[in-house]
Design an enzyme around this catalytic site. Sequence first.
Site, PDB file in Angstrom:
ATOM      1  N   ASN A 104     -11.203  -2.705  -5.682  1.00 56.57           N
ATOM      2  CA  ASN A 104     -10.524  -1.543  -6.502  1.00 56.57           C
ATOM      3  C   ASN A 104     -10.649  -1.321  -7.688  1.00 56.57           C
ATOM      4  O   ASN A 104     -10.752  -0.191  -8.262  1.00 56.57           O
ATOM      5  CB  ASN A 104      -8.230  -1.992  -7.358  1.00 56.57           C
ATOM      6  CG  ASN A 104      -7.902  -2.114  -5.592  1.00 56.57           C
ATOM      7  OD1 ASN A 104      -6.530  -3.040  -5.403  1.00 56.57           O
ATOM      8  ND2 ASN A 104      -8.030  -1.284  -4.793  1.00 56.57           N
ATOM      9  N   ASP A 138       1.243  -1.281  -0.135  1.00 52.76           N
ATOM     10  CA  ASP A 138       0.120  -0.084   0.007  1.00 52.76           C
ATOM     11  C   ASP A 138       0.509   0.997   0.211  1.00 52.76           C
ATOM     12  O   ASP A 138       1.992   1.346   0.480  1.00 52.76           O
ATOM     13  CB  ASP A 138      -0.911   0.134   0.757  1.00 52.76           C
ATOM     14  CG  ASP A 138      -2.209   0.936   0.813  1.00 52.76           C
ATOM     15  OD1 ASP A 138      -2.279   1.239   0.411  1.00 52.76           O
ATOM     16  OD2 ASP A 138      -2.317   0.802   2.360  1.00 52.76           O
TER      17      ASP A 138
HETATM   18  C1  IPE Z   1      -5.311  -2.948  -0.787  1.00 52.84           C
HETATM   19  O1  IPE Z   1      -5.308  -1.560  -0.832  1.00 52.84           O
HETATM   20  C2  IPE Z   1      -5.005  -4.107  -1.547  1.00 52.84           C
HETATM   21  C3  IPE Z   1      -4.013  -3.800  -2.366  1.00 52.84           C
HETATM   22  C4  IPE Z   1      -2.966  -3.624  -1.386  1.00 52.84           C
HETATM   23  C5  IPE Z   1      -4.165  -4.375  -3.713  1.00 52.84           C
HETATM   24  P1  IPE Z   1      -6.379  -0.464  -0.755  1.00 52.84           P
HETATM   25  O2  IPE Z   1      -5.895   0.635  -0.827  1.00 52.84           O
HETATM   26  O3  IPE Z   1      -7.234  -0.642  -1.991  1.00 52.84           O
HETATM   27  O4  IPE Z   1      -6.846  -0.075   0.796  1.00 52.84           O
HETATM   28  P2  IPE Z   1      -8.055   0.830   1.469  1.00 52.84           P
HETATM   29  O5  IPE Z   1      -8.607   0.999   0.603  1.00 52.84           O
HETATM   30  O6  IPE Z   1      -6.681   1.853   1.727  1.00 52.84           O
HETATM   31  O7  IPE Z   1      -8.206  -0.097   2.598  1.00 52.84           O
HETATM   32  C1  IPE Z   2      -0.898   0.024  -3.664  1.00 51.88           C
HETATM   33  O1  IPE Z   2      -1.206   1.436  -3.326  1.00 51.88           O
HETATM   34  C2  IPE Z   2      -1.587   0.113  -4.769  1.00 51.88           C
HETATM   35  C3  IPE Z   2      -2.843  -0.654  -5.220  1.00 51.88           C
HETATM   36  C4  IPE Z   2      -4.214  -0.147  -3.986  1.00 51.88           C
HETATM   37  C5  IPE Z   2      -3.363  -1.569  -6.790  1.00 51.88           C
HETATM   38  P1  IPE Z   2      -2.629   2.512  -3.433  1.00 51.88           P
HETATM   39  O2  IPE Z   2      -2.624   3.345  -5.202  1.00 51.88           O
HETATM   40  O3  IPE Z   2      -3.397   2.083  -2.622  1.00 51.88           O
HETATM   41  O4  IPE Z   2      -1.035   3.952  -2.999  1.00 51.88           O
HETATM   42  P2  IPE Z   2      -2.535   4.982  -1.829  1.00 51.88           P
HETATM   43  O5  IPE Z   2      -3.288   3.828  -0.955  1.00 51.88           O
HETATM   44  O6  IPE Z   2      -3.620   6.030  -2.927  1.00 51.88           O
HETATM   45  O7  IPE Z   2      -1.382   5.948  -1.494  1.00 51.88           O
HETATM   46 MG    MG Z   3      -3.952   2.331  -0.613  1.00 53.82          MG
END
Ligand code: IPE
Ligand code: IPE
Ligand code: MG
Length: 248
Positions: free
Chosen positions: A66, A18
Amino acid sequence: MSKFTAANVPEHVAIIMDGNGRWANSRGLPRTMGHRKGVEAVREAVRTAGEIGIRYLTLFAFSSENWRRPEAEVSDLMGLLKAFIRRDLAELHTQNVRVRVIGDRKNLRGDVLPLLLEAEDTTRGNTGVTLVIAFNYGSRDEMTRAMQSLALDVAQGRLAPEQITSETISSRMDTAGIPDPDLILRTSGEERLSNFLLWQAAYAELIFVSELWPDFTREVFLAALEKYGRRERRFGGLSQPQTLAVGS
Ligand code: IPE
Ligand code: IPE
Ligand code: MG
């Protein structure tokens, strides 16, 4: 590396990668640059897992939630997965990595599924780290599909309700045959599971690190593993024989 012995190396580490977006935002870059940089962190994590002797490394790459992101970002993430497999499959194969994919295989776009299947097929016989890619994965979705398959077997008389055990349920999950994670690690300082491996996480140790995923280096990984090594896992039992004090 020598600090890690077979006794304190987790067999299965699962990572919620994340913070790619925040990494990019903090540099005034588009989110996509964070995802690109994140792929480099993936390569480093797989190499480190191999060096340390971790047997299973699960990476949460795209969740069933997502899809709520803007279409451009969803396409970008699909494109990155495809590019990763096209570019890195040969190298992963050379590293003796076995690839497995968990998540719903329906509704994936275009050529994503064939590439995932190719990665699994090519590396099926490998005996090094098993890299489990969680793609279009959500725990509740996985459990729902597992319950439906059990219900179908009961309805058609192949299974009696009392034959459903915790093991039967595990064997219907996408993770069938993969041991439960010993350690679930999440980057970026968020402290939640976001629908990741809820059934399998029953006794996982949880470690949350503040680094954003693109900054997840070998050193950060090793520090988390050291922390894991100091944890005491009791699985509901007692750590060592204890005397039960009887009232005096
Ligand atoms: C969790 O991260 C999913 C992945 C790392 C693929 P998100 O960024 O989607 O999670 P939330 O929305 O902050 O809980
Ligand atoms: C993790 O990084 C990747 C996926 C969830 C696919 P994020 O895209 O969630 O990055 P933040 O949480 O918005 O910084
Ligand atoms: Mg995230």
